[in-house]
Design a protein around this motif. Structure first.
Motif, PDB file in Angstrom:
ATOM      1  N   ASP A 191       2.030   2.877   0.852  1.00 28.69           N
ATOM      2  CA  ASP A 191       3.217   2.069   1.194  1.00 28.69           C
ATOM      3  C   ASP A 191       2.827   0.897   2.077  1.00 28.69           C
ATOM      4  N   TYR A 192       1.959   1.189   3.053  1.00 29.32           N
ATOM      5  CA  TYR A 192       1.534   0.145   3.977  1.00 29.32           C
ATOM      6  C   TYR A 192       0.814  -0.958   3.207  1.00 29.32           C
ATOM      7  N   GLY A 193      -0.113  -0.542   2.354  1.00 20.82           N
ATOM      8  CA  GLY A 193      -0.895  -1.509   1.572  1.00 20.82           C
ATOM      9  C   GLY A 193       0.006  -2.393   0.724  1.00 20.82           C
ATOM     10  N   LYS A 194       0.997  -1.792   0.083  1.00 26.23           N
ATOM     11  CA  LYS A 194       1.894  -2.556  -0.794  1.00 26.23           C
ATOM     12  C   LYS A 194       2.722  -3.554  -0.003  1.00 26.23           C
ATOM     13  N   LYS A 195       3.136  -3.086   1.178  1.00 26.34           N
ATOM     14  CA  LYS A 195       4.063  -3.906   1.959  1.00 26.34           C
ATOM     15  C   LYS A 195       3.325  -5.022   2.704  1.00 26.34           C
ATOM     16  N   TYR A 196       2.173  -4.694   3.263  1.00 22.92           N
ATOM     17  CA  TYR A 196       1.552  -5.657   4.183  1.00 22.92           C
ATOM     18  C   TYR A 196       0.295  -6.323   3.626  1.00 22.92           C
ATOM     19  N   ILE A 197      -0.278  -5.809   2.531  1.00 22.68           N
ATOM     20  CA  ILE A 197      -1.518  -6.422   2.049  1.00 22.68           C
ATOM     21  C   ILE A 197      -1.313  -7.099   0.701  1.00 22.68           C
ATOM     22  N   ASP A 198      -0.856  -6.351  -0.285  1.00 26.90           N
ATOM     23  CA  ASP A 198      -0.728  -6.918  -1.620  1.00 26.90           C
ATOM     24  C   ASP A 198       0.160  -5.977  -2.417  1.00 26.90           C
ATOM     25  N   LYS A 199       1.123  -6.531  -3.162  1.00 28.23           N
ATOM     26  CA  LYS A 199       2.034  -5.585  -3.839  1.00 28.23           C
ATOM     27  C   LYS A 199       1.321  -4.793  -4.938  1.00 28.23           C
ATOM     28  N   ASP A 200       0.171  -5.341  -5.416  1.00 24.00           N
ATOM     29  CA  ASP A 200      -0.599  -4.606  -6.430  1.00 24.00           C
ATOM     30  C   ASP A 200      -1.771  -3.843  -5.818  1.00 24.00           C
ATOM     31  N   ILE A 201      -1.633  -3.493  -4.566  1.00 20.10           N
ATOM     32  CA  ILE A 201      -2.765  -2.864  -3.869  1.00 20.10           C
ATOM     33  C   ILE A 201      -3.230  -1.587  -4.584  1.00 20.10           C
ATOM     34  N   GLN A 202      -4.535  -1.370  -4.551  1.00 23.15           N
ATOM     35  CA  GLN A 202      -5.107  -0.159  -5.150  1.00 23.15           C
ATOM     36  C   GLN A 202      -5.567   0.759  -4.020  1.00 23.15           C
ATOM     37  N   VAL A 203      -5.668   2.035  -4.328  1.00 24.82           N
ATOM     38  CA  VAL A 203      -6.175   2.942  -3.304  1.00 24.82           C
ATOM     39  C   VAL A 203      -7.308   3.767  -3.883  1.00 24.82           C
ATOM     40  N   TRP A 204      -8.326   3.953  -3.079  1.00 27.83           N
ATOM     41  CA  TRP A 204      -9.445   4.811  -3.473  1.00 27.83           C
ATOM     42  C   TRP A 204      -9.521   5.917  -2.426  1.00 27.83           C
ATOM     43  N   ALA A 205      -9.085   7.098  -2.825  1.00 21.10           N
ATOM     44  CA  ALA A 205      -9.099   8.224  -1.890  1.00 21.10           C
ATOM     45  C   ALA A 205     -10.275   9.108  -2.257  1.00 21.10           C
ATOM     46  N   THR A 206     -11.231   9.202  -1.364  1.00 21.53           N
ATOM     47  CA  THR A 206     -12.423   9.957  -1.704  1.00 21.53           C
ATOM     48  C   THR A 206     -12.756  10.927  -0.583  1.00 21.53           C
ATOM     49  N   HIS A 217      -9.817  17.201   6.932  1.00 20.48           N
ATOM     50  CA  HIS A 217      -9.646  18.611   7.275  1.00 20.48           C
ATOM     51  C   HIS A 217     -10.935  18.969   8.007  1.00 20.48           C
ATOM     52  N   VAL A 218     -11.034  18.462   9.221  1.00 20.07           N
ATOM     53  CA  VAL A 218     -12.334  18.413   9.871  1.00 20.07           C
ATOM     54  C   VAL A 218     -12.895  19.774  10.275  1.00 20.07           C
ATOM     55  N   GLY A 219     -12.034  20.773  10.325  1.00 20.32           N
ATOM     56  CA  GLY A 219     -12.526  22.107  10.662  1.00 20.32           C
ATOM     57  C   GLY A 219     -13.579  22.590   9.661  1.00 20.32           C
ATOM     58  N   ASP A 220     -13.528  22.048   8.443  1.00 22.62           N
ATOM     59  CA  ASP A 220     -14.519  22.388   7.425  1.00 22.62           C
ATOM     60  C   ASP A 220     -15.560  21.288   7.270  1.00 22.62           C
ATOM     61  N   GLY A 221     -15.616  20.352   8.198  1.00 17.31           N
ATOM     62  CA  GLY A 221     -16.546  19.221   8.051  1.00 17.31           C
ATOM     63  C   GLY A 221     -16.166  18.329   6.884  1.00 17.31           C
ATOM     64  N   ASN A 222     -14.891  18.384   6.487  1.00 16.85           N
ATOM     65  CA  ASN A 222     -14.406  17.672   5.304  1.00 16.85           C
ATOM     66  C   ASN A 222     -13.598  16.455   5.747  1.00 16.85           C
ATOM     67  N   TYR A 223     -13.980  15.266   5.271  1.00 17.94           N
ATOM     68  CA  TYR A 223     -13.134  14.114   5.609  1.00 17.94           C
ATOM     69  C   TYR A 223     -12.956  13.183   4.422  1.00 17.94           C
ATOM     70  N   HIS A 224     -11.890  12.369   4.508  1.00 17.39           N
ATOM     71  CA  HIS A 224     -11.499  11.497   3.405  1.00 17.39           C
ATOM     72  C   HIS A 224     -11.445  10.060   3.900  1.00 17.39           C
ATOM     73  N   ALA A 225     -11.845   9.134   3.042  1.00 11.10           N
ATOM     74  CA  ALA A 225     -11.545   7.732   3.304  1.00 11.10           C
ATOM     75  C   ALA A 225     -10.481   7.344   2.296  1.00 11.10           C
ATOM     76  N   MET A 226      -9.427   6.718   2.775  1.00 12.06           N
ATOM     77  CA  MET A 226      -8.393   6.214   1.862  1.00 12.06           C
ATOM     78  C   MET A 226      -8.452   4.706   1.978  1.00 12.06           C
ATOM     79  N   ILE A 227      -9.166   4.097   1.058  1.00  7.79           N
ATOM     80  CA  ILE A 227      -9.452   2.675   1.175  1.00  7.79           C
ATOM     81  C   ILE A 227      -8.450   1.880   0.353  1.00  7.79           C
ATOM     82  N   LEU A 228      -7.857   0.874   0.993  1.00  8.93           N
ATOM     83  CA  LEU A 228      -6.915  -0.005   0.307  1.00  8.93           C
ATOM     84  C   LEU A 228      -7.680  -1.235  -0.146  1.00  8.93           C
ATOM     85  N   PHE A 229      -7.539  -1.604  -1.390  1.00  9.43           N
ATOM     86  CA  PHE A 229      -8.282  -2.788  -1.850  1.00  9.43           C
ATOM     87  C   PHE A 229      -7.521  -3.535  -2.934  1.00  9.43           C
TER      88      PHE A 229
END
Ligand SMILES: Cc1cc2nc3c(=O)[nH]c(=O)nc-3n(C[C@H](O)[C@H](O)[C@H](O)COP(=O)(O)OP(=O)(O)OC[C@H]3O[C@@H](n4cnc5c(N)ncnc54)[C@H](O)[C@@H]3O)c2cc1C
Ligand SMILES: *[C@@H]1O[C@H](CO)[C@@H](O)[C@H](O)[C@H]1NC(C)=O
Ligand SMILES: *[C@@H]1O[C@H](CO)[C@@H](O)[C@H](O)[C@H]1NC(C)=O
Length: 529
Positions: free
Chosen positions: A389-404, A436-448
Motif C-alpha cells: 500500500d505504501y509503495g503504491k501510494k507514495y512511490i509509484d502506482k505500478d509498484i512491484q514487490v519482491w518478498a524474499t 521470524h527471527v527466533g528461527d534466524g529467519n528474515y525477509h526483505a520486502m523490496i519495493l521497486f
C-alpha cells in the motif's frame, strides 16, 4: 511376493517394449532392460532424461466433466488468471502460462479420479489451496489443469484428549484457529492470511509462532495424498510418533505439489498458554535487535514468538492506518511471553528485559489490553500488505514487490540483517526487513519500479550469498517454487538435486505434478536449472 512383483514389472516392460518397438527380439529386453526404464544409478541427472511429453488437456477435461459434472470445472479468464499469479508474488507467469481449466473436486476420491484421467492423457496438474505462496510456486508452465481444493475445507475429527485434529486440505489456518479457540487449543503454523493446510504442508510453511511451536514439518502426524497415477495413500495412523518405515510425511511436506496432492491431514495441537503477555521493544539499530534475539536463544529463554520489524516497516504500518496504535519508527522486536502462571511469565520477562538492556533498547512497552495484544500481532500480519500500500501510494502506482526470505544460524543473524539493510539503503531501494527471527529467519520486502527489477534481483542475490556464506539456507519458509530454483542449486550440490529428481521420477514418471518447480525436469529447457 517380491519375486512376483519383479517378474510383473519386467513383464510390463516387455509389453511396453513390444508396443514401442524396442530392439528386434524381446528376449534382449529381458536380459538387458533399457537403462532409461531400469536405471542403475542412485540419482537422476537432468541430461539423462528425455523431454516430458504432455497430451491433450481437452480430452481429459471432457472425461472429468462426464464423471464429476460440468459445474466443478471453471474456464473463465478471471479464474484462469487467479490460478496462475498473485500480485504479491515475487515471480509472475508469462501471458500464456495459464491452466486450460480449473477443477474443484469435493472428495479425495474425486481427486484420485482426476489424477487417473490426467495420467491416462498425460496432462500436467498444478494443485492449489490458498494461492498465497510467494515464489511463483503454482505458475502453470505446461498448459495443464489446476486442481483447486477450495471445496475441501472441513474439520473432519477433533481428538481433544489426544491433542490432534484431522482436516481437509483447503481448511484455512485462520478458520482452524477460530474453531480451536473454543477448546483452548492452538495449531502452530501461521503463514499468510488465506493460506490453507494443503498448501502450507506443501511449502513447509511457518510463521511467527514457529520459534515456539515448530514449522509444518514438526506439526503433521499424517497425510492423505493422491499420487500422480491416482493411487490414494495415508502416510501414518494417529500416535504422535511412529518409527514404522520411511518418513513419508517428510517426503511430501515441502514437496510443493510435485509429488502428490494432499487431500487430508492430521495435525498436532497445543494447549494455549494460560497467561500471555506481549511487548514491543525498540532498538537503536537492526543489529542490536538481532543481537538481543541471539541473546534470548543462547540463554535458553523460551518465548512464544519474537518478530522483528525494521524502522521502515514500522513506518509503513504506522502510515497504513491498519492499526490504531502508532509505534516508534525504530527497529523493533515484538515479543510474546506465555506460560502456565503469572510467575513463570514474569520470570521470562525479567530475563528478556536484562538482555534487551544489554543491547541498549530504547523503549519497552507492554500491551495494555487483550485488544492491544491482538492488534500488535495484526500489525505483523499486515506487514506485506502495508508495504505494498505504501509503495503504491507514495512511490509509484505500478509498484512491484519482491518478498524474499532466507534463514541463517542465530549467531550470524545480526550481521546479515545489518548488511542487507545497508545495501538496500545504498542502492536506493525502498522496502522493509521483517523476520521470524527466533528461527534466524528474515525477509526483505523490496519495493521497486518495473525498470529496477535487475537492481532488485542483485540485492536479493547478495542477501542469499550472505546467508549461504554463513551456512544458511536460501529459503526458510516460502519454498523454492519457480523463482528460487537457481538459488537452490547454490545451496546444495548437484547430487542432492539429482536425488530429488530421482524421487520425482520414481513417483511421477510422466512429470505431471506441478512441473518445472523446485528443480528442472526438462533437459530441453535451458531457462531452468
Ligand atoms: C501477506 C503474506 C504473509 C505471508 N507470511 C508467511 C509466513 O509468515 N510464513 C510462511 O511460511 N509463509 C508466508 N507467506 C507465504 C504463504 O502464505 C505460504 O507459503 C503458505 O504456506 C502457502 O499456502 P497456500 O494454501 O496459499 O498455498 P498455495 O499458494 O495454494 O500453494 C503453494 C504450493 O503448494 C502446492 N499445493 C497447494 N495445495 C496443495 C495440495 N493440497 N497438495 C499438494 N500441493 C499443494 C501448490 O502447487 C504450490 O506449489 C505469506 C504470504 C503472504 C501473502
Ligand atoms: C548498534 O547499536 C549498538 C548499541 O547502541 C552499538 O553498540 C552498535 O555499534 C550499533 N551498530 C551499528 C551498525 O550502528
Ligand atoms: C506515525 O504516523 C503518523 C501518521 O499516520 C505520523 O503523524 C507520525 O509522526 C508517525 N510516527 C510516529 C512515531 O508516530
Amino acid at each position: 511376493m517380491l519375486r512376483n512383483n519383479s517378474i510383473w514389472t519386467l513383464g510390463s516392460a516387455l509389453i511396453l517394449g513390444a508396443v514401442l518397438g524396442w530392439g528386434s527380439a524381446s528376449c534382449n529386453v529381458r536380459k538387458n532392460p533399457p537403462e532409461f526404464l531400469f536405471p542403475k544409478s542412485s540419482t537422476t541427472k537432468l541430461q539423462d532424461l528425455k523431454a516430458p511429453k504432455y497430451g491433450d488437456a481437452e480430452k481429459a477435461i471432457e472425461e472429468i466433466a462426464k464423471l464429476l459434472g460440468k459445474n466443478k470445472i471453471s474456464r473463465t479468464k478471471d479464474s484462469l488468471d487467479h490460478h496462475s499469479d498473485a500480485y504479491f508474488s515475487s515471480d509472475h507467469p508469462t501471458e500464456d502460462q495459464r491452466p486450460v481449466a480449473v477443477i474443484y473436486p469435493e472428495t479425495t476420491e474425486e481427486v484420485s479420479l482426476i489424477m487417473k484421467i490426467c495420467h491416462k492423457y498425460r496432462v500436467a496438474v498444478v494443485p492449489f489451496s490458498g494461492g498465497t505462496s510467494l515464489e511463483g510456486n503454482f505458475i502453470p508452465t505446461r498448459k495443464g489443469i489446476c486442481v483447486d481444493l477450495k471445496k475441501m475445507d472441513k474439520v473432519l475429527e477433533l481428538h481433544q484428549e489426544d491433542l490432534d485434529v484431522s482436516v481437509q486440505a483447503a481448511l484455512g489456518w485462520q478458520k482452524l484457529a477460530q474453531y480451536l479457540n473454543d477448546y483452548n487449543l492452538l495449531f502452530g503454523p501461521d503463514p499468510g492470511p488465506g493460506a490453507c493446510i494443503g498448501g502450507m504442508a506443501s511449502t513447509s510453511c511457518s510463521g511467527p509462532n514457529a520459534a515456539r511451536w515448530g514449522t509444518m514439518k514438526e506439526n503433521v502426524i499424517s497425510l492423505t495424498v493422491v499420487l500422480a497415477d491416482g493411487t490414494i495413500i495415508k502416510t501414518k495412523k494417529r500416535p504422535r510418533k511412529s518409527a514404522a518405515g520411511y518418513n513419508l510425511n517428510g517426503l511430501f511436506i515441502g514437496s510443493e505439489g510435485t509429488l502428490g496432492i494432499i487431500t487430508e491431514a492430521t495435525l498436532k495441537l497445543n494447549v494455549k498458554p494460560k497467561v500471555e503477555n506481549v511487548a514491543v521493544v525498540s532498538f537503536p539499530n537492526i543489529s542490536a535487535a538481532g543481537s538481543a534475539v541471539a541473546g534470548f536463544i543462547q540463554e535458553g529463554v523460551q518465548l512464544d514468538a519474537m518478530e522483528l520489524l525494521d524502522d521502515k516497516m514500522i513506518h509503513y504500518v504506522n502510515v497504513s492506518g491498519k492499526t490504531s496504535m502508532k509505534y516508534d519508527e525504530a527497529p523493533t522486536l515484538m515479543l510474546k511471553f506465555g506460560g502456565l502462571s503469572e510467575e513463570a511469565v514474569q520470570s521470562q520477562i525479567k530475563s528478556v528485559q536484562a538482555i534487551c538492556q544489554r543491547n541498549k533498547n530504547t523503549d519497552f512497552k507492554f500491551a495494555k489490553s487483550e485488544k492491544e495484544k491482538a492488534e500488535l500481532w495484526n500489525a505483523r500480519k499486515v506487514a506485506l500488505l502495508a508495504t505494498i500500500d505504501y509503495g503504491k501510494k507514495y512511490i509509484d502506482k505500478d509498484i512491484q514487490v519482491w518478498a524474499t526470505d532466507v534463514a541463517v544460524p542465530i549467531s550470524k543473524l545480526c550481521d546479515c540483517l545489518q548488511e542487507t539493510k545497508d545495501e538496500m539503503v545504498k542502492v536506493g531501494l525502498a522496502g522493509a526487513i521483517v523476520g521470524h527471527v527466533g528461527d534466524g529467519n528474515y525477509h526483505a520486502m523490496i519495493l521497486f519500479k518495473k525498470e529496477d527489477r535487475e537492481k532488485t534481483a542483485k540485492v536479493v542475490q547478495h542477501m542469499i550469498d550472505r546467508a549461504l556464506a554463513v551456512d544458511g539456507t536460501v529459503t526458510g519458509e516460502h519454498g523454492v517454487g519457480w523463482g528460487k530454483k537457481p538459488y537452490l542449486l547454490e545451496e546444495v550440490t548437484p547430487d542432492v538435486i539429482d536425488l530429488m529428481r530421482k524421487i520425482k521420477m520414481a513417483l511421477d514418471p510422466y512429470r505431471l505434478l506441478n512441473p518445472d518447480k523446485v528443480f528442472a525436469i526438462d533437459p530441453n529447457d535451458d531457462s531452468t536449472i
